[in-house]
Scaffold this motif. Structure first.
Motif, mmCIF file in Angstrom:
data_model
loop_
_atom_site.group_PDB
_atom_site.id
_atom_site.type_symbol
_atom_site.label_atom_id
_atom_site.label_comp_id
_atom_site.label_asym_id
_atom_site.label_seq_id
_atom_site.Cartn_x
_atom_site.Cartn_y
_atom_site.Cartn_z
ATOM 1 N N MET A 237 0.841 -1.197 0.000
ATOM 2 C CA MET A 237 0.000 0.000 0.000
ATOM 3 C C MET A 237 0.872 1.241 0.000
ATOM 4 S SD MET A 237 -3.046 0.922 2.682
ATOM 5 C CE MET A 237 -4.040 2.380 2.477
ATOM 6 N N GLU A 238 0.483 2.235 -0.775
ATOM 7 C CA GLU A 238 1.247 3.484 -0.878
ATOM 8 C C GLU A 238 1.302 4.175 0.475
ATOM 9 O OE1 GLU A 238 0.887 7.796 -3.146
ATOM 10 O OE2 GLU A 238 -0.555 6.207 -3.551
ATOM 11 N N ASN A 239 2.472 4.744 0.816
ATOM 12 C CA ASN A 239 2.624 5.481 2.073
ATOM 13 C C ASN A 239 1.888 6.816 1.936
ATOM 14 O OD1 ASN A 239 5.977 4.411 1.761
ATOM 15 N ND2 ASN A 239 4.427 3.400 2.989
ATOM 16 N N LYS A 240 0.773 6.950 2.617
ATOM 17 C CA LYS A 240 -0.096 8.101 2.416
ATOM 18 C C LYS A 240 0.013 9.160 3.497
ATOM 19 C CE LYS A 240 -3.605 5.651 -0.249
ATOM 20 N NZ LYS A 240 -5.047 5.349 -0.382
ATOM 21 N N VAL A 241 0.683 8.856 4.607
ATOM 22 C CA VAL A 241 0.701 9.763 5.745
ATOM 23 C C VAL A 241 2.128 9.919 6.256
ATOM 24 C CG1 VAL A 241 -0.125 10.123 8.113
ATOM 25 C CG2 VAL A 241 -1.660 9.130 6.410
ATOM 26 N N SER A 242 2.479 11.146 6.639
ATOM 27 C CA SER A 242 3.752 11.409 7.316
ATOM 28 C C SER A 242 3.451 11.896 8.727
ATOM 29 C CB SER A 242 4.562 12.479 6.570
ATOM 30 O OG SER A 242 4.968 12.006 5.306
ATOM 31 N N LEU A 243 4.222 11.410 9.695
ATOM 32 C CA LEU A 243 4.009 11.760 11.097
ATOM 33 C C LEU A 243 5.322 12.146 11.749
ATOM 34 C CD1 LEU A 243 1.744 8.768 12.240
ATOM 35 C CD2 LEU A 243 0.988 11.088 11.697
ATOM 36 N N PHE A 244 5.230 13.081 12.707
ATOM 37 C CA PHE A 244 6.394 13.357 13.547
ATOM 38 C C PHE A 244 6.527 12.218 14.539
ATOM 39 C CE2 PHE A 244 8.580 14.931 17.281
ATOM 40 C CZ PHE A 244 9.675 15.564 16.719
ATOM 41 N N ASN A 245 7.680 11.558 14.521
ATOM 42 C CA ASN A 245 7.947 10.427 15.401
ATOM 43 C C ASN A 245 8.807 10.918 16.562
ATOM 44 O OD1 ASN A 245 8.519 8.003 16.588
ATOM 45 N ND2 ASN A 245 9.358 7.025 14.752
ATOM 46 N N THR A 246 8.232 10.929 17.751
ATOM 47 C CA THR A 246 8.977 11.419 18.920
ATOM 48 C C THR A 246 10.253 10.622 19.143
ATOM 49 O OG1 THR A 246 6.813 11.887 19.908
ATOM 50 C CG2 THR A 246 8.718 12.125 21.328
ATOM 51 N N LEU A 247 10.246 9.358 18.740
ATOM 52 C CA LEU A 247 11.404 8.499 18.946
ATOM 53 C C LEU A 247 12.607 8.967 18.125
ATOM 54 C CD1 LEU A 247 11.991 5.906 20.590
ATOM 55 C CD2 LEU A 247 11.505 4.603 18.522
ATOM 56 N N ARG B 16 12.537 12.072 16.521
ATOM 57 C CA ARG B 16 12.459 13.535 16.537
ATOM 58 C C ARG B 16 12.454 14.134 15.130
ATOM 59 N NH1 ARG B 16 15.274 11.772 20.659
ATOM 60 N NH2 ARG B 16 17.347 11.978 19.778
ATOM 61 N N LYS B 17 11.742 13.486 14.208
ATOM 62 C CA LYS B 17 11.593 14.023 12.857
ATOM 63 C C LYS B 17 10.315 13.486 12.217
ATOM 64 C CE LYS B 17 14.559 10.476 10.737
ATOM 65 N NZ LYS B 17 15.821 10.231 9.994
ATOM 66 N N VAL B 18 9.850 14.195 11.182
ATOM 67 C CA VAL B 18 8.680 13.758 10.438
ATOM 68 C C VAL B 18 9.099 12.643 9.487
ATOM 69 C CG1 VAL B 18 6.897 14.441 8.780
ATOM 70 C CG2 VAL B 18 7.570 16.014 10.614
ATOM 71 N N GLU B 19 8.361 11.516 9.544
ATOM 72 C CA GLU B 19 8.699 10.353 8.731
ATOM 73 C C GLU B 19 7.475 9.852 7.968
ATOM 74 O OE1 GLU B 19 11.934 8.353 11.817
ATOM 75 O OE2 GLU B 19 9.948 7.477 11.607
ATOM 76 N N LYS B 20 7.721 9.239 6.822
ATOM 77 C CA LYS B 20 6.655 8.547 6.122
ATOM 78 C C LYS B 20 6.191 7.374 6.987
ATOM 79 C CE LYS B 20 5.996 10.422 1.990
ATOM 80 N NZ LYS B 20 4.647 10.873 1.548
ATOM 81 N N PHE B 21 4.889 7.262 7.162
ATOM 82 C CA PHE B 21 4.340 6.189 7.980
ATOM 83 C C PHE B 21 4.276 4.887 7.182
ATOM 84 C CE2 PHE B 21 0.481 3.817 9.316
ATOM 85 C CZ PHE B 21 0.989 3.335 10.512
ATOM 86 N N VAL B 22 4.963 3.869 7.699
ATOM 87 C CA VAL B 22 4.965 2.544 7.065
ATOM 88 C C VAL B 22 4.569 1.524 8.128
ATOM 89 C CG1 VAL B 22 6.286 0.830 5.786
ATOM 90 C CG2 VAL B 22 6.857 3.267 5.553
ATOM 91 N N PRO B 23 3.350 0.975 8.067
ATOM 92 C CA PRO B 23 2.927 0.001 9.081
ATOM 93 C C PRO B 23 3.650 -1.323 8.936
ATOM 94 C CG PRO B 23 1.254 0.206 7.380
ATOM 95 C CD PRO B 23 2.307 1.245 7.065
ATOM 96 N N ASN B 24 3.626 -2.100 10.000
ATOM 97 C CA ASN B 24 4.265 -3.419 9.973
ATOM 98 C C ASN B 24 3.608 -4.349 8.965
ATOM 99 O OD1 ASN B 24 6.372 -3.419 12.098
ATOM 100 N ND2 ASN B 24 4.673 -2.890 13.435
ATOM 101 N N GLU B 25 2.284 -4.265 8.852
ATOM 102 C CA GLU B 25 1.546 -5.106 7.924
ATOM 103 C C GLU B 25 0.846 -4.228 6.905
ATOM 104 O OE1 GLU B 25 -1.991 -8.529 7.993
ATOM 105 O OE2 GLU B 25 -1.113 -7.793 9.860
ATOM 106 N N ASP B 26 0.991 -4.529 5.645
ATOM 107 C CA ASP B 26 0.452 -3.696 4.582
ATOM 108 C C ASP B 26 -1.054 -3.469 4.764
ATOM 109 O OD1 ASP B 26 0.628 -2.203 2.194
ATOM 110 O OD2 ASP B 26 -0.168 -3.887 1.052
ATOM 111 N N GLY B 27 -1.437 -2.192 4.821
ATOM 112 C CA GLY B 27 -2.846 -1.825 4.896
ATOM 113 C C GLY B 27 -3.462 -1.900 6.271
#
Length: 472
Positions: free
Chosen positions: A1-11, A13-24
């Motif tokens: 699934m296309e990476n549709k969301v970027s989030l600031f990851n406190t771990l 300390r930067k905005v990253e493309k959200f990639v879940p462990n399991e697709d979708g």
């Protein structure tokens, strides 16, 4: 699934493309309330923004499973394992049992969430349901050499970790600013940063809730609860863990320590933290004894969804200052927005290209680290656009799945026209003038005033309660 969301990851300390462990699919965990008192609106800011995050993920196509704990035992008045149990404190305050307090304030919390259109998580698990899971994890941590017994309590040994302070390069002293109450020294600890996994009766003889364990009768520490509850429902790999910034240390730091020591690998990939709500006196908290609740806002005449809009107008990673003056302004803005949407003619043909274009803009705003302020700007841009009313209405209805502001609440109702204050003053003056003319039996003048108003589109009518008027 296309990476549709970027989030600031406190771990990181930067905005990253959200990639879940399991697709979708997304496994999401929210630190729930400690149900010893009502939630204040500062607490609820976090839950509003976590709700928007969940709904955004669903909106862009992810299958989300969201889990929340209910802390009904083990959270002490200091986040660093000192003081009395908050649940016991609430029970003493109201002369009830701990379980009565837990039941009442759990229901109150979800009633507030309903008023704020916060979706109930897929799984809600009280800590008292999971005592066997806590004991099993603690036994495993002792077996692996990560935990020890001292003074009748079981502690996690932070010296066994290469990097305990995973969220920051700050010093231990600086991080302790995140602890909400004064910290008393626990002489049982081998290291200052060690934390309690299990308390026994040797420390809290007056604790109402106790369970048998291999280490004596007692109850779990606060931090172990979230680790076990999340793993029970989401497994050993979690995508997103949410909470307020005051959870970062020590609570979330300790969760990572014990969870990764237990599973032997990275546990959670993304950490989503919402900043404080402040008033002019500083951060809102319950420690002052007086705090703002949803019910108090309602008593003062504010729609809870106006508070939700207030939160959405700011970015979740910025401190937000509350005042009633701002709420007044937000009420006016909300009412005008809802009225304008209510006046749309929802019947008609959908402009698919226009719909897709604005929906893409809305998704893009939310995908940029949940920028709700920009997303609301898209709503206004839709209403100002050249699209037909039917397309505008369908777009707003679509957006409101995420925003959850009941923006279409007036659709199909006849909206009362907004009164022009200058016109109102003019009409009332003329009514008084006509009243005086009739008192002087100058009926010709009275009729002339009535005709003058009618010529301006104002019809007046004499009733038993006095003269009333309406636009025609």
């Amino acid at each position: 699934m296309e990476n549709k969301v970027s989030l600031f990851n406190t771990l990181t300390r930067k905005v990253e493309k959200f990639v879940p462990n399991e697709d979708g699919k997304v496994g999401m965990y929210t630190c729930g309330p400690t149900v010893y008192h009502f939630a204040h609106i500062g607490n609820l800011r976090s839950y509003i923004m976590e709700d928007v995050l969940e709904k955004t993920l669903r909106y862009v196509g992810y299958d989300v499973k969201r889990v929340m704990n209910i802390t009904d035992v083990g959270h002490l008045t200091s986040d660093a394992d000192t003081g009395e149990d908050k649940m016991l404190k609430g029970a003493k305050r109201e002369h009830k049992t701990v379980m009565e307090i837990a039941g009442f304030y759990t229901d109150a919390f979800f009633a507030d969430c309903e008023k704020l259109n916060i979706k109930r998580p897929d799984v809600v698990e009280p800590a008292t349901n999971c005592i066997p899971e806590f004991i099993n994890m603690i036994k495993a941590l002792i077996g692996k050499g990560y935990a020890y017994e001292a003074g009748g309590n079981i502690y996690f040994d932070t010296s066994k970790l290469k990097d305990y302070y995973v969220f920051s390069s700050q010093s231990e002293k600086e991080l302790m600013v995140g602890v909400r109450d004064d910290v008393e020294e626990d002489t049982n600890k081998r290291n200052k940063a060690d934390f309690v996994l299990w308390f026994t009766k040797s420390k809290f003889d007056n604790q109402e809730l106790k369970w048998d364990s291999p280490w004596g009768t007692g109850y779990p520490g606060w931090h172990i609860e979230c680790s076990c509850i999340s793993m029970k429902h989401l497994g050993e790999y979690m995508d997103i863990h949410c909470g307020g910034v005051d959870n970062i240390f020590p609570h979330h730091t300790n969760e990572i320590a014990q969870s990764e020591a237990f599973v032997g690998h990275k546990w959670c990939n993304y950490w989503f933290h919402v900043h404080h709500l402040n008033d002019r006196a500083g951060k809102m908290s319950k420690s002052s004894g007086e705090f703002l609740t949803v019910s108090l806002l309602e008593e003062k005449g504010y729609d809870p969804l106006v508070y939700r809009l207030f939160c959405l107008q700011s970015h979740y990673r910025k401190p937000l200052e509350f005042s009633f003056e701002v709420m007044d302004n937000m009420t006016s803005a909300y009412n005008k927005l809802v009225k304008k949407i209510g006046e749309l003619d929802a019947e008609g043909e959908l402009d698919k290209d226009g719909f897709d274009s604005f929906r893409a803009r809305f998704e893009e705003a939310l995908a940029n680290d949940i920028n709700t302020s920009s997303a609301i700007t898209v709503v206004y841009d839709v209403l100002r656009s050249d699209l037909n009313d039917a397309t505008k209405f369908e777009l707003v209805k679509s957006f409101d799945y995420v925003l959850s502001l009941n923006l279409t609440r007036l659709q199909g109702e006849k909206c009362e026209p907004e009164v022009d204050k200058e016109l109102e003053a003019y009409v009332l003056a003329k009514i008084e003038e006509r009243k005086a003319a009739k008192k002087e039996k100058d009926f010709e003048r009275a009729d002339a005033i009535r005709d003058e108003l009618l010529a301006k589109g104002i019809r007046i009518k004499d009733t038993r309660e006095g003269t009333v008027w309406e636009s025609v």
